[in-house]
Enzyme design. Structure first.
Site, mmCIF file in Angstrom:
data_model
loop_
_atom_site.group_PDB
_atom_site.id
_atom_site.type_symbol
_atom_site.label_atom_id
_atom_site.label_comp_id
_atom_site.label_asym_id
_atom_site.label_seq_id
_atom_site.Cartn_x
_atom_site.Cartn_y
_atom_site.Cartn_z
ATOM 1 N N LYS A 72 -12.277 17.465 3.016
ATOM 2 C CA LYS A 72 -11.910 17.019 4.353
ATOM 3 C C LYS A 72 -12.187 18.131 5.366
ATOM 4 C CE LYS A 72 -7.610 17.125 6.310
ATOM 5 N NZ LYS A 72 -6.266 16.742 6.734
ATOM 6 N N ARG B 90 3.166 16.334 16.890
ATOM 7 C CA ARG B 90 2.878 17.615 16.216
ATOM 8 C C ARG B 90 2.574 18.708 17.245
ATOM 9 N NH1 ARG B 90 -0.915 16.352 11.116
ATOM 10 N NH2 ARG B 90 -0.672 18.585 10.794
ATOM 11 N N ASP C 70 -1.541 23.437 1.153
ATOM 12 C CA ASP C 70 -1.650 21.979 0.996
ATOM 13 C C ASP C 70 -1.336 21.539 -0.431
ATOM 14 O OD1 ASP C 70 -2.119 21.234 3.554
ATOM 15 O OD2 ASP C 70 -4.293 20.990 3.348
ATOM 16 N N LYS D 154 3.827 19.758 8.867
ATOM 17 C CA LYS D 154 2.617 18.993 8.525
ATOM 18 C C LYS D 154 2.880 17.513 8.828
ATOM 19 C CE LYS D 154 0.120 22.386 6.894
ATOM 20 N NZ LYS D 154 -1.259 22.662 7.258
ATOM 21 N N ARG E 42 -0.064 13.523 1.122
ATOM 22 C CA ARG E 42 0.126 14.508 0.054
ATOM 23 C C ARG E 42 1.421 14.272 -0.723
ATOM 24 N NH1 ARG E 42 -4.321 16.798 0.105
ATOM 25 N NH2 ARG E 42 -5.329 17.493 2.016
#
Ligand code: DC
Length: 641
Positions: free
Chosen positions: A24, A124, A312, A339, A384
């Site tokens: 990505k 964010r 991540d 995140k 995730r």
């Protein structure tokens, strides 16, 4: 929102090559630079996901020509050969990295340019970046909270020195670096304080070099970017190392073998470090030519690790750590609270939900060895969290993922790729055989519910044939006539309802008369053969299920994942039968069961017998809950390396 997705546990170790989409981070950087470059670039292996589609859409919005074959990941892009000019509106959707890169690209452009995103992205943080851009001379207006949408009214930027905190998100620094060549004099980026996620900055510098810009890196905290713009190039994108972490983890927790092709330890992606963590936990990691191979150990051990440079993969490690023999401590990643979700809180909560003890620390988390339980895990619209908890589900039967579609952000085919690991690609089949009244149907229903599967009540199918023969006055002993009838009937058994040729027969097949007749019908080989094929097709069509009957484990599904043989004292069974059916007294139920036990077990074809590899459960003194717990535990045993 999609229905919860059941994760099929791995019941025997696999040896597979994982199907990992393109990186990505590399895809998004390359797409932006190709859009800004002079000339036509060809990118191969580009990730097809929401985030990259957002970037491709944005560069198209500012005037680049995008010719994309998303299926193969090959994209030709003719760039605008400079900075964007307004009036324009650029939409980053949910993608943080796209939003941040676009902010910097818009800042070096001219005219009115708006950068916006969806609700989650609007919440964010952006102020460190908008602050740095303002300090460089950009004229901009943010939303009331300081985030997107941001509107620029710039006329290009001169450039010069600019400071940025190093411990927030490396995306801010990468965004500045990427825009640097489009300023008049270039920029000198200085990161203050501790610098996190430096591998992502290295990646940015590397991709910029491919597009003809040489950045001067002075350690991890200072970067000199020359002016001059980008030149088109051809670039093949590596598989995504963060996405690969789920497959390395999958092999690690199931004592399996997995290969990730196109990825090596020399990758520019920091997340390849995850393979080394798996090695520390006991996995064997081999570096092949342009591939990483991992073999999971029989027992993982915990680690104490600073993950600031590959954060991540924190949720992935947290899921793996549940199966280690000692606690795992993750440090240095307080910033992942910002995140797509607060990833520390999310993982602690969701691990807790499946019975894994975990606690948050100021800069990370601690995960204790645990025996997880079935549950529906929440995913906070965070890909995730969904993918990490899916890995846990490979070794924890009954794990279901709420809102599974959220993985589309970076990995739309995640579940298919996970499914492809299964060695046999056979569905999860649980069979329950046993005499009438042993409690099979109640238990089958409860287990199926826990596992997110459907139940196949095969007795109801035999009953349907018997009922139809009776209503048509067919002599039950006339095998040909009964066989012909069975071949004609369309019987559907679904979610507790029985339809014969479209007519509801749920109740009428349970009468004492049918119960009398069914053993005779079920003794006929042609009927059995016909229904056997229907049972097997049902199972294939459903992709797994819980089948209950008399010969499920011995004849119909000899390869079933788990075989249960349920019994109970005949007195107890008669008591249950009389309690649940107005048609039976205790005495008549006792007589009916005695007779049926005799016929079912003594018939010549597929008699009721226990499969050699079945597990016997005597339900006489057990509650349904206790039996279901035992069955889930048996499945979990199959899953443990
Ligand atoms: O489970 P039940 O009582 O509804 O089953 C009705 C009859 O069907 C039972 O007496 C035997 C027969 N049967 C069978 O022979 N094989 C199966 N797999 C299921 C049921």
């Amino acid at each position: 929102m999609s229905r919860p997705r059941v994760i099929r546990p791995v019941t025997s170790p696999f040896d597979a090559t994982a199907q990992i989409p393109g990186s990505k981070s590399l895809s998004n950087r390359a797409l932006l630079l190709a859009g800004l470059a002079e000339g036509t670039s060809v990118l191969r292996g580009v990730l097809d996901a929401d985030d990259t589609r957002a970037m491709a859409g944005a560069i198209e919005s500012f005037g680049a020509t995008v010719d994309a074959d998303w299926e193969t990941g090959t994209i030709s892009i003719t760039g605008i050969g400079g900075a964007p000019s307004g009036p324009l509106s650029l939409d980053a959707n949910q993608s943080g990295v796209t939003g941040r890169f676009l902010l910097a690209a818009a800042a070096v452009g001219s005219g009115a340019i708006e950068v916006t995103g969806d609700e989650q992205l609007r919440a964010r943080p952006m102020t460190d970046l908008t602050g740095a851009l303002t300090a460089l001379g950009a004229r901009l207006e943010t939303s009331a909270t300081g985030g997107l949408p941001v509107t620029f009214a710039s006329a290009g930027l001169t450039g010069g020195p600019v400071q940025l905190p190093g411990d927030v998100s490396s995306q801010f620094a990468s965004a500045l670096l990427l825009a640097g060549p489009l300023t008049a004099e270039g920029i000198d980026v200085q990161l203050e304080g501790e610098v996190v996620s430096t591998p992502y900055l290295d990646m940015t510098v590397e991709v910029m070099a491919r597009f003809g810009v040489e950045v001067d890196a002075f350690g991890a905290a200072r970067y000199g970017v020359p002016p001059g713009g980008y030149t088109a190039c051809e670039l093949t994108i590596e598989p995504d190392a963060s996405a690969a972490s789920y497959f390395l983890a999958a092999a690690a927790v199931t004592a399996s073998t997995v290969r990730i092709e196109g990825l090596s330890t020399t990758s520019v992606q920091g997340d390849v470090e995850f393979a080394e963590v798996m090695a520390q936990m006991g996995a064997t990691v081999r570096h092949r030519d342009n591939a990483i191979e991992l073999v999971g150990p029989n027992q993982l051990v915990g680690v104490d690790i600073d993950m600031r440079d590959f954060s991540d993969t924190v949720p992935t490690l947290a899921a793996v750590a549940a199966f280690a023999s000692t606690p795992t401590t993750i440090r240095g990643v307080g910033f992942i609270r910002h995140k797509e979700s607060d990833r520390l809180a999310a993982m602690v909560t969701e691990l807790g939900r499946v019975g894994v003890r975990a606690e948050e620390t100021p800069d990370g988390m601690i995960i204790h060895p645990s025996v997880p339980q079935p549950s529906v895990v929440q995913t906070y619209d965070d890909h995730r969290i969904a993918m990490s908890m899916s890995v846990l589900g490979l070794r924890n039967p009954g794990t279901r993922i709420a809102d599974p579609g959220c993985v589309a952000k970076t990995f739309p085919r995640f579940y298919e790729a996970l499914e492809a690991l299964h060695p046999d690609r056979e569905p999860l089949v649980v069979v329950i055989d046993g005499p009438a009244g042993a409690g099979k149907s109640t238990v089958a229903k409860a287990i199926a519910e826990r596992l997110g599967l459907l139940v196949l009540d095969t007795g109801a199918m035999y009953r349907s044939v018997a009922h139809s023969a009776l209503t048509r006055g067919i002599d039950l002993k006339d095998w040909d006539a009964v066989g012909d009838l069975a071949a004609q009937l369309r019987i559907e058994v679904d979610a507790g309802q029985v339809l014969i040729d479209g007519v509801d027969a749920t109740q009428v097949i349970r009468t004492a008369e049918v119960s009398q007749a069914v053993s005779v019908v079920a003794a006929q080989p042609r009927v059995r053969e016909l229904l056997k094929h229907q049972f097997r097709s049902w199972m294939v069509a459903q992709g797994g299920g819980v089948a209950e009957g008399r010969d499920m484990g011995t004849v119909v599904f000899p390869e079933a994942t788990l075989k249960i043989f349920m019994t109970a004292d005949i007195e107890e069974r008669a008591k249950r039968r009389a309690a649940e059916s107005p048609d039976f007294s205790y005495e008549s139920a006792l007589a009916d069961l005695g007779r049926r036990d005799e016929v079912d077990s003594s018939r010549a074809h597929d008699p009721l017998t226990e499969a050699e590899d079945a597990v016997t459960i005597d339900s006489t003194a057990l509650s349904v809950e206790q039996i279901v717990d035992e069955v889930i535990e048996l499945l979990a045993d199959l899953v443990r390396p």
